[in-house]
Design a protein around this motif. Sequence first.
Motif, PDB file in Angstrom:
ATOM      1  N   SER A 113      86.653  74.584 -17.617  1.00 24.30           N
ATOM      2  CA  SER A 113      87.104  73.590 -18.577  1.00 24.30           C
ATOM      3  C   SER A 113      86.250  72.328 -18.470  1.00 24.30           C
ATOM      4  O   SER A 113      85.679  72.030 -17.406  1.00 24.30           O
ATOM      5  N   CYS A 114      86.184  71.575 -19.566  1.00 21.27           N
ATOM      6  CA  CYS A 114      85.349  70.385 -19.592  1.00 21.27           C
ATOM      7  C   CYS A 114      85.878  69.425 -20.657  1.00 21.27           C
ATOM      8  O   CYS A 114      86.845  69.724 -21.361  1.00 21.27           O
ATOM      9  N   LEU A 115      85.206  68.272 -20.777  1.00 23.60           N
ATOM     10  CA  LEU A 115      85.563  67.308 -21.812  1.00 23.60           C
ATOM     11  C   LEU A 115      84.297  66.609 -22.288  1.00 23.60           C
ATOM     12  O   LEU A 115      83.683  65.854 -21.536  1.00 23.60           O
ATOM     13  N   PHE A 116      83.890  66.911 -23.524  1.00 26.31           N
ATOM     14  CA  PHE A 116      82.727  66.304 -24.152  1.00 26.31           C
ATOM     15  C   PHE A 116      83.134  65.685 -25.483  1.00 26.31           C
ATOM     16  O   PHE A 116      84.143  66.084 -26.078  1.00 26.31           O
ATOM     17  N   VAL A 117      82.319  64.747 -25.968  1.00 25.53           N
ATOM     18  CA  VAL A 117      82.518  64.274 -27.332  1.00 25.53           C
ATOM     19  C   VAL A 117      82.137  65.413 -28.274  1.00 25.53           C
ATOM     20  O   VAL A 117      81.252  66.225 -27.956  1.00 25.53           O
ATOM     21  N   PRO A 118      82.783  65.516 -29.438  1.00 24.23           N
ATOM     22  CA  PRO A 118      82.482  66.614 -30.348  1.00 24.23           C
ATOM     23  C   PRO A 118      81.170  66.414 -31.084  1.00 24.23           C
ATOM     24  O   PRO A 118      80.758  65.292 -31.384  1.00 24.23           O
ATOM     25  N   VAL A 119      80.496  67.509 -31.389  1.00 25.15           N
ATOM     26  CA  VAL A 119      79.298  67.470 -32.205  1.00 25.15           C
ATOM     27  C   VAL A 119      79.692  67.062 -33.627  1.00 25.15           C
ATOM     28  O   VAL A 119      80.791  67.382 -34.096  1.00 25.15           O
ATOM     29  N   LYS A 120      78.826  66.295 -34.292  1.00 24.06           N
ATOM     30  CA  LYS A 120      79.093  65.863 -35.664  1.00 24.06           C
ATOM     31  C   LYS A 120      77.913  66.230 -36.551  1.00 24.06           C
ATOM     32  O   LYS A 120      76.785  66.399 -36.081  1.00 24.06           O
TER      33      LYS A 120
END
Length: 213
Positions: A201-208
């Motif tokens: 599991s991880c936490l990244f900003v979403p691609v736009k």
Amino acid sequence: MLDHAKRIKLENFADEIASEVPLTPAIYRAFAEIDREIFVPQGFRHWAYRLDALPIKADQWISSPLTVAKMTVYLEPEGADNVLEIGCGSGYQAAILSRLFRRVFTIERIDTLLKEAKARFKALDIHNIHTRLDDGQRGWRQYAPFDRILFSASTPAVPDTLFEQLADGGILVAPIEQGREQVITRFVKEGESVTSEPLESCLFVPVKDGIEQ
């Protein structure tokens, strides 16, 4: 050139990362050579060597050193020549990769972030990073195929065009959105087949989509 005090600080920083993430000697050296402080906003530089993600411009973040280390390890850079990064951000991940690959290609969709990252690469005398302002989901076909591809932002699915630009035997690592969760996933391309392996599991900003000037 790093002075003695900074070199010791970076070695201690690399030691702390290595106590949490098993690093190859080459990846350890990369963290001991690239000064994270340069990539952190002025007001947060006293936290540069903590193992935390930190905010940067345009509602983006510089990933925690542990996340950068894990993504780098999962890429398996040994023996690979080139890598494409989707989402340059501060440039820290690309700088780490520059110590492990002969050529690094990194794409950023936010112009201000890319300009600052390029200035940091120049200040650090890094010359093997090639940058592009674009929607990274399109890849960089001119220099394909890539031995490795790294997403530095989460995505619901990897676009087919990026698998097309991945070399046979190549590895792509991406944080894949699965409902409310994100999972670092490693994809391996063998001929026309692509296999996937969920890692953690991880936490990244979403691609736009698109470009911000």
